[in-house]
Design a protein around this motif. Structure first.
Motif, PDB file in Angstrom:
ATOM      1  N   GLY A  96       0.783  -1.228   0.000  1.00 13.40           N
ATOM      2  CA  GLY A  96       0.000   0.000   0.000  1.00 13.40           C
ATOM      3  C   GLY A  96       0.814   1.276   0.000  1.00 13.40           C
ATOM      4  N   VAL A  97       2.125   1.174  -0.205  1.00 14.06           N
ATOM      5  CA  VAL A  97       2.974   2.371  -0.234  1.00 14.06           C
ATOM      6  C   VAL A  97       2.674   3.172  -1.498  1.00 14.06           C
ATOM      7  CG1 VAL A  97       5.353   3.195  -0.373  1.00 14.06           C
ATOM      8  CG2 VAL A  97       4.771   1.295   1.157  1.00 14.06           C
ATOM      9  N   ARG A  98       2.582   4.489  -1.329  1.00 13.68           N
ATOM     10  CA  ARG A  98       2.324   5.395  -2.457  1.00 13.68           C
ATOM     11  C   ARG A  98       3.651   5.894  -3.017  1.00 13.68           C
ATOM     12  NH1 ARG A  98       1.713  10.747  -3.865  1.00 13.68           N
ATOM     13  NH2 ARG A  98       2.335  11.533  -1.834  1.00 13.68           N
ATOM     14  N   PHE A  99       3.834   5.733  -4.298  1.00 14.44           N
ATOM     15  CA  PHE A  99       5.042   6.197  -4.978  1.00 14.44           C
ATOM     16  C   PHE A  99       4.739   7.473  -5.747  1.00 14.44           C
ATOM     17  CE2 PHE A  99       6.446   2.028  -3.962  1.00 14.44           C
ATOM     18  CZ  PHE A  99       7.827   2.084  -3.954  1.00 14.44           C
ATOM     19  N   THR A 100       5.664   8.418  -5.700  1.00 15.06           N
ATOM     20  CA  THR A 100       5.547   9.633  -6.498  1.00 15.06           C
ATOM     21  C   THR A 100       6.363   9.520  -7.775  1.00 15.06           C
ATOM     22  OG1 THR A 100       7.374  10.730  -5.342  1.00 15.06           O
ATOM     23  CG2 THR A 100       5.146  11.061  -4.453  1.00 15.06           C
ATOM     24  N   GLN A 101       7.262   8.528  -7.826  1.00 10.79           N
ATOM     25  CA  GLN A 101       8.028   8.238  -9.045  1.00 10.79           C
ATOM     26  C   GLN A 101       8.186   6.733  -9.153  1.00 10.79           C
ATOM     27  OE1 GLN A 101      12.215   9.671  -9.484  1.00 10.79           O
ATOM     28  NE2 GLN A 101      12.497   7.585 -10.244  1.00 10.79           N
ATOM     29  N   GLU A 102       7.686   6.169 -10.232  1.00 15.44           N
ATOM     30  CA  GLU A 102       7.864   4.744 -10.471  1.00 15.44           C
ATOM     31  C   GLU A 102       9.313   4.501 -10.879  1.00 15.44           C
ATOM     32  OE1 GLU A 102       4.891   2.863 -12.804  1.00 15.44           O
ATOM     33  OE2 GLU A 102       3.266   3.769 -11.651  1.00 15.44           O
ATOM     34  N   PRO A 103       9.759   3.237 -10.885  1.00 15.89           N
ATOM     35  CA  PRO A 103      11.151   2.966 -11.255  1.00 15.89           C
ATOM     36  C   PRO A 103      11.521   3.604 -12.584  1.00 15.89           C
ATOM     37  CG  PRO A 103      10.147   0.995 -10.361  1.00 15.89           C
ATOM     38  CD  PRO A 103       9.041   2.015 -10.511  1.00 15.89           C
ATOM     39  N   ALA A 104      12.664   4.261 -12.573  1.00 13.29           N
ATOM     40  CA  ALA A 104      13.175   4.926 -13.770  1.00 13.29           C
ATOM     41  C   ALA A 104      14.680   4.714 -13.830  1.00 13.29           C
ATOM     42  CB  ALA A 104      12.859   6.419 -13.728  1.00 13.29           C
ATOM     43  N   GLU A 105      15.189   4.526 -15.057  1.00 13.41           N
ATOM     44  CA  GLU A 105      16.617   4.314 -15.251  1.00 13.41           C
ATOM     45  C   GLU A 105      17.233   5.540 -15.895  1.00 13.41           C
ATOM     46  OE1 GLU A 105      17.643   0.601 -17.129  1.00 13.41           O
ATOM     47  OE2 GLU A 105      15.891  -0.365 -16.248  1.00 13.41           O
ATOM     48  N   ALA A 106      18.434   5.876 -15.414  1.00 10.96           N
ATOM     49  CA  ALA A 106      19.194   6.979 -16.000  1.00 10.96           C
ATOM     50  C   ALA A 106      20.670   6.746 -15.723  1.00 10.96           C
ATOM     51  CB  ALA A 106      18.751   8.317 -15.425  1.00 10.96           C
ATOM     52  N   GLY A 107      21.455   6.611 -16.776  1.00  6.05           N
ATOM     53  CA  GLY A 107      22.894   6.488 -16.613  1.00  6.05           C
ATOM     54  C   GLY A 107      23.346   5.309 -15.773  1.00  6.05           C
ATOM     55  N   GLY A 108      22.688   4.176 -15.901  1.00  2.00           N
ATOM     56  CA  GLY A 108      23.085   2.994 -15.149  1.00  2.00           C
ATOM     57  C   GLY A 108      22.547   2.928 -13.731  1.00  2.00           C
ATOM     58  N   VAL A 109      21.693   3.875 -13.367  1.00  2.00           N
ATOM     59  CA  VAL A 109      21.104   3.918 -12.028  1.00  2.00           C
ATOM     60  C   VAL A 109      19.592   3.800 -12.177  1.00  2.00           C
ATOM     61  CG1 VAL A 109      20.770   5.357  -9.980  1.00  2.00           C
ATOM     62  CG2 VAL A 109      22.974   5.359 -11.146  1.00  2.00           C
ATOM     63  N   THR A 110      18.979   3.000 -11.310  1.00  2.00           N
ATOM     64  CA  THR A 110      17.529   2.898 -11.269  1.00  2.00           C
ATOM     65  C   THR A 110      17.054   3.477  -9.956  1.00  2.00           C
ATOM     66  OG1 THR A 110      17.604   0.869 -12.580  1.00  2.00           O
ATOM     67  CG2 THR A 110      15.541   1.340 -11.432  1.00  2.00           C
ATOM     68  N   GLN A 123      13.818   8.130  -1.563  1.00  2.00           N
ATOM     69  CA  GLN A 123      14.264   7.530  -2.807  1.00  2.00           C
ATOM     70  C   GLN A 123      14.860   6.154  -2.514  1.00  2.00           C
ATOM     71  OE1 GLN A 123      17.993   8.922  -4.749  1.00  2.00           O
ATOM     72  NE2 GLN A 123      16.650   9.347  -6.490  1.00  2.00           N
ATOM     73  N   ILE A 124      14.543   5.177  -3.375  1.00  5.65           N
ATOM     74  CA  ILE A 124      15.265   3.913  -3.352  1.00  5.65           C
ATOM     75  C   ILE A 124      16.082   3.864  -4.634  1.00  5.65           C
ATOM     76  CG2 ILE A 124      13.733   2.690  -1.775  1.00  5.65           C
ATOM     77  CD1 ILE A 124      12.404   1.359  -4.212  1.00  5.65           C
ATOM     78  N   VAL A 125      17.291   3.316  -4.552  1.00  6.24           N
ATOM     79  CA  VAL A 125      18.207   3.394  -5.675  1.00  6.24           C
ATOM     80  C   VAL A 125      19.051   2.121  -5.772  1.00  6.24           C
ATOM     81  CG1 VAL A 125      19.984   4.588  -4.307  1.00  6.24           C
ATOM     82  CG2 VAL A 125      19.978   4.847  -6.785  1.00  6.24           C
ATOM     83  N   HIS A 126      19.402   1.788  -7.014  1.00  6.43           N
ATOM     84  CA  HIS A 126      20.344   0.706  -7.269  1.00  6.43           C
ATOM     85  C   HIS A 126      21.194   1.098  -8.469  1.00  6.43           C
ATOM     86  CE1 HIS A 126      22.107  -3.263  -7.581  1.00  6.43           C
ATOM     87  NE2 HIS A 126      21.918  -3.171  -8.884  1.00  6.43           N
ATOM     88  N   GLY A 127      22.481   0.775  -8.383  1.00  4.71           N
ATOM     89  CA  GLY A 127      23.398   1.046  -9.479  1.00  4.71           C
ATOM     90  C   GLY A 127      24.274   2.231  -9.177  1.00  4.71           C
ATOM     91  N   GLY A 128      25.052   2.567 -10.160  1.00  5.84           N
ATOM     92  CA  GLY A 128      25.901   3.727 -10.004  1.00  5.84           C
ATOM     93  C   GLY A 128      27.272   3.325  -9.730  1.00  5.84           C
TER      94      GLY A 128
END
Length: 128
Positions: A96-110, A123-128
């Protein structure tokens, strides 16, 4: 030098504790009465001696305008590393968590951004 403690301002410490532990999966490190509030920190269960996140009361007059501006501009107050942003997005959305940004990729980071129910974007993040 290492980061020992950082904080996020929260509207209600008990609500924040439930969200950050029951939903995000952190564990309580310290919960000590401090006047009308508590010295309340959480840590990653993967690193119980690592950096602590203080769930800090938002009573200072400067906090509300600051947080309002960050949320209005879509700026997360804090960022957490995860192994798989899409899997975590699916897990949290299922809770039930509300997200303001769905997963998005940019420059090897999601990344993805969620509402912590306590006045902040996270923010949750992976990569970089």
């Amino acid at each position: 030098m290492r980061i020992h403690l950082t904080s996020v301002f929260v509207d209600d410490q008990e609500t924040a504790l439930r969200f950050y532990t029951d939903v995000l999966g952190f564990v309580t490190k310290h919960d000590v009465p401090a006047g009308a509030d508590r010295w309340l920190t959480v840590v990653s269960p993967e690193d119980p001696d690592g950096t602590e996140l203080l769930l800090e009361p938002s009573g200072h007059p400067a906090v509300q305008p600051y947080r309002t501006a960050l949320v209005k501009d879509g700026i997360p107050a804090v960022s957490f590393a995860v192994d798989d942003v899409r899997a975590e997005f699916d897990r949290l959305r299922g809770l039930g968590v509300r997200f303001t940004q769905e997963p998005a990729e940019a420059g090897g980071v999601t990344t993805a951004v969620l509402d912590d129910t306590c006045g902040n974007l996270v923010q949750i993040v992976h990569g970089g």
